[in-house]
Design a protein around this motif. Structure first.
Motif, PDB file in Angstrom:
ATOM      1  N   LYS A 250       0.840  -1.196   0.000  1.00 55.63           N
ATOM      2  CA  LYS A 250       0.000   0.000   0.000  1.00 55.63           C
ATOM      3  C   LYS A 250       0.885   1.260   0.000  1.00 55.63           C
ATOM      4  O   LYS A 250       0.647   2.193  -0.769  1.00 55.63           O
ATOM      5  CB  LYS A 250      -0.894  -0.034   1.251  1.00 55.63           C
ATOM      6  CG  LYS A 250      -2.238   0.644   1.050  1.00 55.63           C
ATOM      7  CD  LYS A 250      -3.124   0.401   2.249  1.00 55.63           C
ATOM      8  CE  LYS A 250      -3.820   1.689   2.626  1.00 55.63           C
ATOM      9  NZ  LYS A 250      -4.443   1.629   3.948  1.00 55.63           N
ATOM     10  N   GLU A 251       1.902   1.241   0.831  1.00 55.40           N
ATOM     11  CA  GLU A 251       2.816   2.399   0.898  1.00 55.40           C
ATOM     12  C   GLU A 251       3.482   2.647  -0.455  1.00 55.40           C
ATOM     13  O   GLU A 251       3.608   3.781  -0.904  1.00 55.40           O
ATOM     14  CB  GLU A 251       3.907   2.145   1.954  1.00 55.40           C
ATOM     15  CG  GLU A 251       3.411   2.280   3.380  1.00 55.40           C
ATOM     16  CD  GLU A 251       4.425   1.782   4.413  1.00 55.40           C
ATOM     17  OE1 GLU A 251       5.637   1.748   4.107  1.00 55.40           O
ATOM     18  OE2 GLU A 251       4.011   1.406   5.516  1.00 55.40           O
ATOM     19  N   LEU A 252       3.879   1.551  -1.089  1.00 54.15           N
ATOM     20  CA  LEU A 252       4.552   1.643  -2.381  1.00 54.15           C
ATOM     21  C   LEU A 252       3.612   2.233  -3.436  1.00 54.15           C
ATOM     22  O   LEU A 252       3.989   3.121  -4.207  1.00 54.15           O
ATOM     23  CB  LEU A 252       5.005   0.234  -2.793  1.00 54.15           C
ATOM     24  CG  LEU A 252       6.136   0.093  -3.803  1.00 54.15           C
ATOM     25  CD1 LEU A 252       7.348   0.900  -3.390  1.00 54.15           C
ATOM     26  CD2 LEU A 252       6.519  -1.376  -3.950  1.00 54.15           C
ATOM     27  N   THR A 253       2.376   1.746  -3.455  1.00 54.52           N
ATOM     28  CA  THR A 253       1.383   2.234  -4.417  1.00 54.52           C
ATOM     29  C   THR A 253       1.153   3.731  -4.223  1.00 54.52           C
ATOM     30  O   THR A 253       1.084   4.488  -5.188  1.00 54.52           O
ATOM     31  CB  THR A 253       0.051   1.466  -4.254  1.00 54.52           C
ATOM     32  OG1 THR A 253       0.354   0.081  -4.293  1.00 54.52           O
ATOM     33  CG2 THR A 253      -0.942   1.817  -5.332  1.00 54.52           C
ATOM     34  N   GLN A 254       1.070   4.157  -2.952  1.00 52.71           N
ATOM     35  CA  GLN A 254       0.847   5.582  -2.659  1.00 52.71           C
ATOM     36  C   GLN A 254       1.985   6.436  -3.194  1.00 52.71           C
ATOM     37  O   GLN A 254       1.760   7.457  -3.832  1.00 52.71           O
ATOM     38  CB  GLN A 254       0.757   5.784  -1.150  1.00 52.71           C
ATOM     39  CG  GLN A 254      -0.645   5.599  -0.617  1.00 52.71           C
ATOM     40  CD  GLN A 254      -0.701   5.814   0.891  1.00 52.71           C
ATOM     41  OE1 GLN A 254       0.334   5.940   1.555  1.00 52.71           O
ATOM     42  NE2 GLN A 254      -1.900   5.830   1.423  1.00 52.71           N
TER      43      GLN A 254
END
Lengths: 486, 153
Positions: free
Chosen positions: A454-458
């Motif tokens: 999720k952090e990476l996608t953000q």
């Protein structure tokens, strides 16, 4: 040529170390590499072209380009840009292709190491991968070619972007220290082994485990380690791209990152006046850091019609009076043994030089910030599926969402898996480290994996994340195709 | 294509500008107009005046809430936040500074605009160290309040 005072870095007074260069006694400082000590003494020519007599200096400054090879204590082909300076050593220019020395190479017996996970490269991705794997209970060996861990973080004096989880607002140099402290404390607990000044030289035949040869260099003597592991995470970074123009091999033409290493790690000025080629984030950030080190930047030229880096970085430079010229490039470098100047030229909308637009610039240093290429040689030797993905910077290992390549137990992370930047490299490292630990049955924390994704996608959601986003999508598609074929 | 994408230089039309009244109390001007993944300014704001729809969205300052404390000036990784206060013919600009030498309070320094051009002198009123970033307040004529963004010592 040493930087005396600096607004961000505290250069401590270090012990002077005498050594010999071409039979002359000169001094470097404790903590120098051989090349940084030579630069500080005003010596930029380290070798000559194999084909011509032209002088050469180092280009990459991180042990990847081979234009700094010299003979040290009789041993030829030493990469002086990463070899630590030691007191009393004898450094010589070698005659083109050096003769193989008589010294005993096999005098030291081989050592064997068996561990769960080998991590290759101790930059942001590798450090985070090692930390993640080890804190999940896996036994980890972390190997890096340099004398210290941190990879390219140790020269990033600017504050990082991103969010709190990626330590936004903290300078790269401080993130490097935090990560080093974390791995050192796990090292004290016996959970991580760290080998610096060590190179993974190849992948070898093995029945069950993955098997690598690692050479540890100590005082220019080498010890071979036979490393057996269940998983490996390759976080070996990238190398700066060269640009074709007459004079591009003159000493004084560097990769922008090499100049950043020289000034921010070793406190040595590359020159007095710089022409920066490339207005991506690397070109803009390094230009600003040159000004902070007291070095003039004549201008930044960028072949594209727009500035590629963040506007905030461009604005910082402009308000210091450094012009950024888009649709401009370097035509040639002038000088006999050193850079004495350069010719820049305006480009039309088809990127062709506009006649009579040439301008001569007096400068002694050229920095090339024209992109990076992932380091994939070890991956290629292992035999993982590689594919040419332009958005990723060249050939990259195909990998799935857990960063696993086409070979079971072989993972990638950071720039080696596609060119991006340090914040995403750190998350990719965590993903690879955690996924490998899960695969080996050391962890069951799939929830954490989801959080990292999720952090990476953000981080990749904005327009500046488009290129890596496309790269990763293509990598996933190719991986699927490859999988289907099997 | 916007002009700043070619030059790197923002114009007053590119970012959120406070009203005269808001400028009188002194507010933070966020010269950060692109969608980049970054949000420390939001976390640093003690009165929650700075907000962001998501980590990539450009930050927005609620000038009515902003107290001009300059905490965000020293934290912004892009060095892109300035506190500007205007009263009559005088303006005070608080800016981030990462060079040496650091000027002392009371010193006269050169005032530079967004292109690096010297536009006159400035009087250094305040110097605060925030990590390695110096947060410096200078006094300049009010007509230059929205133009001066750097100093040269």
């Amino acid at each position: 040529m040493r930087i005396q005072t600096h607004p961000i870095i505290d250069f401590k007074k270090r012990k002077k170390l005498p050594f010999y260069y071409q039979k002359k006694r000169i001094f470097g400082e404790q903590g120098d590499t051989i090349a940084s000590a030579l630069h500080a003494a005003g010596i930029k020519t380290l070798t000559t072209s194999l084909k011509y007599e032209s002088p050469r200096g180092f280009f990459c400054g991180i042990g990847k380009c081979s234009s700094c090879l010299m003979r040290v204590n009789g041993v030829p082909n030493v990469r002086t840009c990463i070899a630590p300076l030691k007191e009393g050593i004898i450094v010589e220019m070698q005659d083109k292709l050096a003769a193989l020395p008589d010294a005993k190479f096999n005098g030291v017996p081989k050592k064997t190491l068996t561990i769960d996970i080998l991590v290759v490269g101790a930059g942001p991705a590798g450090l985070c991968a090692a930390l993640e794997s080890a804190s999940q209970g896996a036994s980890v060996l972390l190997v890096d070619e340099n004398q210290c861990v941190g990879g390219q973080l140790i020269k990033q004096t600017h504050k990082f972007f991103g969010s709190k989880q990626e330590r936004a607002g903290t300078r790269g140099i401080d993130i490097a220290k935090e990560l080093e402290n974390d791995v050192r404390s796990l090292q004290r607990e016996g959970k991580i082994m760290i080998m610096t000044e060590s190179t993974v030289i190849g992948y070898y035949e093995s029945e069950k485990k993955h098997r690598f040869g690692v050479v540890e260099r100590c005082e220019y003597r080498s010890t071979l380690y036979d490393v057996r592991c269940d998983a490996v995470i390759l976080a070996c970074g990238a190398m700066e791209n060269m640009l074709l123009f007459p004079g591009n091999d003159l000493p004084g033409v560097y990769g922008a990152g090499a100049v950043q290493t020289l000034m921010n790690v070793y406190g040595v000025k590359p020159g007095k006046r710089v022409l920066m080629v490339g207005a991506g984030n690397v070109g803009l950030i390094v230009s600003y850091q040159l000004l902070q080190a007291g070095i003039d930047v004549d201008r930044v030229v960028e072949a594209a019609p727009v500035i590629g880096g963040y506007n905030v970085h461009a604005a910082k430079l402009q308000r210091c009076g450094v012009p950024i010229l888009v649709s401009h490039s370097i035509k040639e470098v002038c000088g006999k043994n050193n850079v004495e100047g350069a010719v820049v030229v305006a480009l039309d909308h088809q990127w062709k030089p506009i006649s009579d637009s040439e301008e001569y610039i007096k400068c002694d240093t050229i920095c090339l910030a024209v992109g990076l290429t992932p380091s994939t040689r070890l991956l290629s030797q292992i035999g993982v599926q590689l594919e040419y993905i332009p958005e990723a910077g060249g050939y990259v290992a195909l990998h799935d969402r857990t960063m696993q390549t086409s070979v079971k137990g072989v993972y990638v992370a950071g720039d080696a898996s596609g060119i991006e930047e340090a914040s995403t490299a750190m998350i990719e490292g965590k993903i690879a480290g955690l996924a490998a630990a899960i695969q080996l049955g050391r962890s069951k924390n799939k929830k954490l994996l989801t959080q990292y994704h999720k952090e990476l996608t953000q981080l990749r959601a904005g327009p500046f994340g488009e290129k890596p986003r496309i790269a990763k999508e293509k990598i996933a598609q190719e991986k699927e195709k490859h999988h289907a074929k099997l | 294509m916007r002009n700043y994408e070619k030059t790197g230089i923002l114009s007053i039309k590119d970012f959120q500008v406070p009203s005269e009244k808001q400028l009188e109390k002194g507010v933070a001007i966020l010269e950060c107009v692109q969608e980049i993944p970054c949000n420390p300014c939001v976390d640093s704001c003690p009165v929650h005046a700075i907000s962001m729809q998501n980590i990539n969205a450009p930050p927005v300052n609620d000038f009515d809430k902003c107290i001009g404390c300059a905490k965000c000036v020293g934290i912004c990784p892009g060095l892109a936040i300035f506190v500007v206060k205007v009263k009559g013919n005088t303006a005070w600009v608080t800016l981030p500074y990462e060079f040496i030498p650091v000027p002392q309070v009371g010193a006269i320094v050169k005032a530079l605009d967004r292109t690096g051009a010297v536009r006159g002198n400035a009087l250094v009123k305040k110097v605060v160290k925030q990590g390695k970033t110096m947060v410096i307040t200078i006094e300049i004529p009010s007509n230059l309040a929205m133009e001066i963004r750097n100093i040269k010592v």
